[in-house]
Design a protein around this motif. Structure first.
Motif, PDB file in Angstrom:
ATOM      1  N   LEU A   9       0.756  -0.955  -0.073  1.00 14.23           N
ATOM      2  CA  LEU A   9       0.044   0.045  -0.262  1.00 14.23           C
ATOM      3  C   LEU A   9       0.924   1.201   0.224  1.00 14.23           C
ATOM      4  O   LEU A   9       0.704   2.028   1.245  1.00 14.23           O
ATOM      5  N   GLY A  11       0.601   2.893  -1.036  1.00 14.88           N
ATOM      6  CA  GLY A  11       0.117   4.146  -1.639  1.00 14.88           C
ATOM      7  C   GLY A  11       0.085   5.582  -0.994  1.00 14.88           C
ATOM      8  O   GLY A  11      -0.207   6.794  -0.190  1.00 14.88           O
ATOM      9  N   ALA A  12       1.659   6.012  -0.930  1.00 15.50           N
ATOM     10  CA  ALA A  12       1.283   7.886  -0.362  1.00 15.50           C
ATOM     11  C   ALA A  12       2.900   7.597  -0.094  1.00 15.50           C
ATOM     12  O   ALA A  12       3.518   8.407   0.737  1.00 15.50           O
ATOM     13  N   GLN A  32      -3.512   7.548  -7.196  1.00 16.31           N
ATOM     14  CA  GLN A  32      -3.349   8.032  -5.958  1.00 16.31           C
ATOM     15  C   GLN A  32      -4.273   8.414  -4.784  1.00 16.31           C
ATOM     16  O   GLN A  32      -4.241   7.339  -4.307  1.00 16.31           O
ATOM     17  N   TRP A  35      -6.504   4.307  -5.307  1.00 14.66           N
ATOM     18  CA  TRP A  35      -5.708   3.996  -4.662  1.00 14.66           C
ATOM     19  C   TRP A  35      -5.737   4.115  -2.851  1.00 14.66           C
ATOM     20  O   TRP A  35      -6.167   2.871  -2.271  1.00 14.66           O
ATOM     21  N   ALA A  36      -5.813   5.286  -2.578  1.00 16.09           N
ATOM     22  CA  ALA A  36      -6.329   5.172  -0.989  1.00 16.09           C
ATOM     23  C   ALA A  36      -7.500   5.145  -0.913  1.00 16.09           C
ATOM     24  O   ALA A  36      -7.718   4.044   0.097  1.00 16.09           O
ATOM     25  N   GLN A  39      -8.176   0.779  -0.980  1.00 12.47           N
ATOM     26  CA  GLN A  39      -7.261   0.334   0.018  1.00 12.47           C
ATOM     27  C   GLN A  39      -7.766   0.883   1.216  1.00 12.47           C
ATOM     28  O   GLN A  39      -8.138  -0.576   2.468  1.00 12.47           O
ATOM     29  N   TYR A  40      -9.002   1.732   1.941  1.00  9.42           N
ATOM     30  CA  TYR A  40      -8.708   2.343   3.102  1.00  9.42           C
ATOM     31  C   TYR A  40     -10.404   2.255   3.182  1.00  9.42           C
ATOM     32  O   TYR A  40     -10.956   2.985   4.433  1.00  9.42           O
ATOM     33  N   ASP A 157       5.961   6.944   4.830  1.00 10.86           N
ATOM     34  CA  ASP A 157       6.369   5.148   3.744  1.00 10.86           C
ATOM     35  C   ASP A 157       7.641   4.804   4.367  1.00 10.86           C
ATOM     36  O   ASP A 157       7.113   3.910   4.738  1.00 10.86           O
ATOM     37  N   ARG A 191      -3.599  13.836   0.229  1.00 10.31           N
ATOM     38  CA  ARG A 191      -3.147  12.611   0.852  1.00 10.31           C
ATOM     39  C   ARG A 191      -3.419  12.205   2.102  1.00 10.31           C
ATOM     40  O   ARG A 191      -3.218  10.960   2.553  1.00 10.31           O
ATOM     41  N   ALA A 194      -4.699   9.200   2.809  1.00 13.90           N
ATOM     42  CA  ALA A 194      -3.750   7.396   2.843  1.00 13.90           C
ATOM     43  C   ALA A 194      -2.970   7.811   3.752  1.00 13.90           C
ATOM     44  O   ALA A 194      -1.946   6.623   4.407  1.00 13.90           O
ATOM     45  N   ARG A 198      -2.379   4.894   7.052  1.00 15.67           N
ATOM     46  CA  ARG A 198      -0.688   4.482   7.375  1.00 15.67           C
ATOM     47  C   ARG A 198      -0.399   4.662   8.176  1.00 15.67           C
ATOM     48  O   ARG A 198       0.163   3.559   9.527  1.00 15.67           O
TER      49      ARG A 198
END
Length: 214
Positions: A9, A11-12, A32, A35-36, A39-40, A157, A191, A194, A198
């Motif tokens: 991930l 992602g960020a 981006q 994706w976030a 994923q979340y 990350d 972001r 993300a 995270r």
């Protein structure tokens, strides 16, 4: 396999891709943010189909802008996340595709997105099964993650995946320090989703680290 790459991930990675023109940057931002969200925020059972659709979008980006390292990085990230959502040994083919995309990004510009290709590859090498099933290799993971950390020493990350690597190596004191530093990373404009996801992962891993430390 779901956990193997669920945290990939990546992602960020960086706050921006200064080398991109306005259209490419917008395209990158869209991927981006999608994706976030997947994923979340998308329910687990719906992620495979959502990532498949996003992977096609990311692949078009690479084909239309083959010299843009950022496009290859995010194609790799999305494809590996798709593999993680799918799970099972059948996902290994997608993992290999993600690895190839990230290696392509490194060949074009290893500094793109503050070394995010190194972070992503390091995470893959840490989580994918080793030979003869896959290409996992903890030594290579460490090498890539150290390179990423040199390029982005304060990134959420790069620090998270380095901390996770240290945890896997049973270097718990060092892992805790890296993860605590990751929680102090500056927020990234645009972001927010993300970053929030995270941070939850970091906090969860810190719980495990602290249990090991007693």
């Amino acid at each position: 396999m779901k956990y193997i790459i669920a945290c990939l991930l990546l992602g960020a990675f960086s706050q921006g891709a200064w080398a991109l023109d306005a259209a490419d940057q917008q395209r990158l931002n869209d991927i981006q943010q999608s994706w976030a969200h997947i994923q979340y925020e998308v329910p687990e059972g719906q992620r495979t189909a959502a990532f498949e659709k996003l992977a096609a979008q990311a692949s078009r980006f690479t084909q239309e802008r083959q010299s843009v390292a950022e496009a290859w990085i995010w194609s790799g990230i999305v494809t590996s996340s798709w593999a993680g959502a799918q799970g099972g040994l059948g996902a290994l083919g997608k993992v290999k595709e993600a690895k190839a995309d990230l290696e392509k990004a490194l060949a074009i510009d290893p500094k793109a997105l503050q070394g995010s290709a190194y972070t992503s590859l390091g995470a893959l090498y840490d989580r994918v099964p080793g030979w003869p099933i896959g290409f996992g290799d903890s030594d290579k993971a460490g090498e890539f993650l150290e390179l990423a950390l040199r390029m982005n020493p304060n990134g959420i990350d790069s620090l998270y995946f380095w901390g996770d690597h240290l945890y896997r190596q049973k270097r718990y004191v060092e892992a805790r320090a890296a993860l605590q530093k990751a929680l102090l990373a500056a927020p990234r404009p645009g972001r927010e989703t993300a970053d929030a996801g995270r941070r939850k992962e970091i906090e969860a891993l810190l719980v495990d680290v602290n249990k090991k430390l007693g």
